[in-house]
Design an enzyme around this catalytic site. Structure first.
Site, PDB file in Angstrom:
ATOM      1  N   CYS A   2      38.032   2.732  34.620  1.00  0.00           N
ATOM      2  CA  CYS A   2      38.457   3.146  33.655  1.00  0.00           C
ATOM      3  C   CYS A   2      38.474   1.736  32.865  1.00  0.00           C
ATOM      4  CB  CYS A   2      39.283   4.176  33.593  1.00  0.00           C
ATOM      5  SG  CYS A   2      39.595   5.129  33.895  1.00  0.00           S
ATOM      6  N   GLY A  31      33.715   3.273  32.424  1.00  0.00           N
ATOM      7  CA  GLY A  31      33.938   4.875  32.840  1.00  0.00           C
ATOM      8  C   GLY A  31      32.715   5.574  31.553  1.00  0.00           C
ATOM      9  N   ASN A 105      44.626   2.364  33.484  1.00  0.00           N
ATOM     10  CA  ASN A 105      43.316   1.988  35.261  1.00  0.00           C
ATOM     11  C   ASN A 105      43.572   1.620  35.545  1.00  0.00           C
ATOM     12  OD1 ASN A 105      40.963   1.713  35.987  1.00  0.00           O
ATOM     13  ND2 ASN A 105      40.607  -1.003  35.143  1.00  0.00           N
ATOM     14  N   GLY A 106      43.149   2.319  36.848  1.00  0.00           N
ATOM     15  CA  GLY A 106      43.710   2.265  38.086  1.00  0.00           C
ATOM     16  C   GLY A 106      44.823   3.700  38.877  1.00  0.00           C
ATOM     17  N   TYR A 260      30.879  -5.312  41.874  1.00  0.00           N
ATOM     18  CA  TYR A 260      29.943  -4.366  41.329  1.00  0.00           C
ATOM     19  C   TYR A 260      30.062  -4.021  39.412  1.00  0.00           C
ATOM     20  CZ  TYR A 260      28.002   0.811  41.066  1.00  0.00           C
ATOM     21  OH  TYR A 260      27.066   1.625  39.489  1.00  0.00           O
ATOM     22  N   THR A 308      22.675  -4.747  38.910  1.00  0.00           N
ATOM     23  CA  THR A 308      23.978  -5.677  39.360  1.00  0.00           C
ATOM     24  C   THR A 308      23.422  -6.436  40.345  1.00  0.00           C
ATOM     25  OG1 THR A 308      25.391  -3.589  39.030  1.00  0.00           O
ATOM     26  CG2 THR A 308      26.719  -5.461  39.663  1.00  0.00           C
ATOM     27  N   ASP A 370      20.917  -4.802  46.956  1.00  0.00           N
ATOM     28  CA  ASP A 370      21.581  -4.279  46.717  1.00  0.00           C
ATOM     29  C   ASP A 370      22.935  -4.738  46.089  1.00  0.00           C
ATOM     30  OD1 ASP A 370      22.205  -1.967  45.199  1.00  0.00           O
ATOM     31  OD2 ASP A 370      22.027  -0.834  46.307  1.00  0.00           O
ATOM     32  N   ASP A 371      23.808  -4.951  45.687  1.00  0.00           N
ATOM     33  CA  ASP A 371      25.351  -4.951  45.879  1.00  0.00           C
ATOM     34  C   ASP A 371      25.553  -4.284  46.764  1.00  0.00           C
ATOM     35  OD1 ASP A 371      27.307  -2.181  44.348  1.00  0.00           O
ATOM     36  OD2 ASP A 371      24.687  -3.165  42.478  1.00  0.00           O
TER      37      ASP A 371
END
Length: 543
Positions: A2, A31, A105-106, A260, A308, A370-371
């Site tokens: 988030c 998000g 967030n978490g 990322y 990314t 790629d990341d």
């Protein structure tokens, strides 16, 4: 994952909602499932607009105009715990005590015992399956213990400190008390990011809390300062109060933020995300050189998987003196597949999202950078796309080590069975995604590429790579419960999108019927019927 944001303008006659909306747009990558803003206007009245959807879809000129007040909280959400219900869009609100708005967030890992405490001891009703609502109610219950008519900063610090001793997991939070001010705090390990910044005006100072520093820079704020692990900050129009409310544990920010999630133009805990990705490319180049030599293989061109990995791929190509080419063209009007709710939907979306240019692939040995490789669904489709347009050999290099363990701190990859590297070695992963060779960054190299930019950070949360969960309290029973919850949520999401709606049950036993636009019509509960999720608030979202 988030994104959270809090804003307090010194001039209370200026509405803060337009700036919060702009800030949420800058955090949209964190998000894309739901978003919301709650502001505090005259006499402490809250004004709310939140729903499932992107920031640009939910907040138009009319809805923003109705969000009155000079301080507010915003949130963008992709759920990891809880469901995809519109009722779980944040910020959350409780009217008692004092009127609290909350964005989180978490992810908490001891929700079962906390729910038991809320029910048996605190007697507070948790209406959704979101751990964010649970965290809010623990904070509210601790504040209520003061029994005061009016509270002060000391009471708030005490309540947050008590809460941090009760909960386990990752949490970066922004809260707002009606007519009082905004608050930010961070878990004792500092796993999830949040910081503050200030902007001087002719009349005083404006203050900002945000998940990433890019919001501050774009909005003209300066003096970005990360909230410390175990710290709480209270901002009112009278000033700023900071307190270490619990002793900091081992500081371990999530290294996957740098790999990322975070924007490259953000600085988290003193580390430039952009510079860390450059360093990842440099480190990965050495590993690629070693593995290619051992396998007797060569590469003609380096091609990043947008977006990314571009920074790391460019540095890798420069270090190996290889040509760098943009071989995939991205359709920017299709959402990210990593956060899509089901494997089949994710797979179908890849080819709508990317198009391979044959002139960069045909007849060449291609190194795709790629990341990370998470589920492998996207990687498998990308490798096949490269071969379909004539690539001779396709080698995949990942800026991150193999992801073999679930993330329990707020990133949506909890199911072990969905991780392509779970129970597989590098050769098995290459076979699973159809590549001729897969090369992973080593964990020590990944850690060093990030840590060298801020040597004071001695540890990162690398649990998705090594299974070492910094908070403890994780066992097989927890994993099983988490995987079952996620499977239920995916089925609910698919049902909502296809119109096949059964009863959507949350921890409280309630379900929410959803109309064609995805907006709640009401809450049906086994207990008291509470009406819809806008109880106690003016909601500017029009049905």
């Amino acid at each position: 994952m988030c994104g959270i944001l809090g804003l307090l303008l010194h001039d209370s006659t200026i509405n803060c909602a337009p700036e919060i909306c702009e800030g949420l747009s800058l955090l949209q990558h964190r998000g894309q499932d739901a978003c919301g803003i709650v502001t505090c206007g005259p006499k402490g009245r809250f004004f709310q607009c939140k729903a499932n959807g992107m920031v640009r879809d939910i907040f138009d000129e009319s809805s923003i105009r109705k969000l009155i007040g000079g301080m507010g909280v915003g949130h963008v959400r992709y759920p990891t715990a809880g469901s995809f219900n519109n009722a779980e869009a944040q910020p959350f609100y409780v009217n008692s005590p004092y009127g609290i708005v909350f964005a989180h967030n978490g992810n908490l890992i001891n929700t079962a015992s906390l729910l038991q405490y809320m029910d048996a001891t605190a007697h507070r009703h948790i209406n959704t399956s979101s751990d964010s609502e649970l965290l809010l109610n623990i904070f509210a219950n601790n504040l209520q213990q003061t029994g005061k008519f009016r509270i002060n900063e000391e009471d708030i610090f005490t309540a947050i400190g008590g809460m941090m001793k009760q909960v386990k997991g990752a949490y970066a939070c922004v809260a707002m008390l009606a007519g009082f001010g905004i608050i930010a705090f961070r878990d004792p390990n500092g796993i999830r990011p949040v910081g503050m910044a200030v902007r001087k005006t002719e009349t005083g100072k404006d203050y900002l809390f945000a998940s990433e520093s890019v919001v501050a820079v774009a909005s003209g704020f300066t003096d970005w300062d990360d909230v410390k692990p175990g710290e709480a900050i209270i901002i009112t129009r009278s000033g700023v109060s900071r307190r270490q409310v619990v002793e900091a544990a081992a500081f371990a920010p999530d290294i996957f933020e740098y790999v990322y999630f975070a924007r490259p133009d953000s600085v988290l805990d003193g580390i430039s995300v952009y510079r860390s990705r450059m360093a990842m490319g440099d480190m990965l180049a050495e590993e690629v050189k070693r593995v290619l030599s051992n396998n007797g293989m060569s590469v003609d061109v380096v091609i990043p998987v947008p977006d990314t990995s571009r920074v790391a791929a460019l540095n890798l190509a420069q270090k190996l003196n290889l040509p760098y080419r943009e071989g995939f063209i991205k359709n920017r009007y299709v959402g990210r597949t990593f956060i899509m709710p089901g494997q089949q939907m994710r797979k179908k979306n890849v080819r709508r999202k990317l198009n391979a240019m044959a002139l960069e692939f045909s007849g060449r040995n291609v190194l795709l950078v790629d990341d990370s490789i998470v589920r492998g669904t996207t990687s498998r489709e990308i490798v096949q796309m490269a071969k379909d347009v004539g690539a001779k050999n396709v080698i995949v290099a990942s800026c991150a080590p193999p992801i073999r363990y679930p993330n329990i701190y707020g990133i949506d990859m909890p199911s072990r069975s969905e991780l392509v590297a779970y129970g597989r070695n590098e050769e098995d992963v290459a076979e699973a995604i159809g590549a001729d060779l897969v090369i992973f960054q080593t964990l020590p190299d990944l850690i060093e590429s990030v840590r060298q930019l801020n040597p004071s950070i001695k540890r990162f949360d690398c649990s998705v790579f090594d299974g070492d969960y910094v908070t403890g309290g994780v066992d097989e029973a927890y994993f099983s419960e988490l995987e079952a919850l996620r499977a239920d949520n995916v089925r609910s999401k698919v049902a909502m999108m296809t119109g096949d709606l059964g009863p959507a049950e949350g921890k409280g036993g309630g379900g929410v019927p959803v109309n064609a636009s995805g907006i709640d019509e009401g809450v049906v509960s086994s207990g008291t019927v509470n009406g819809d999720d806008t109880v106690g608030l003016h909601n500017s979202w029009k049905r």
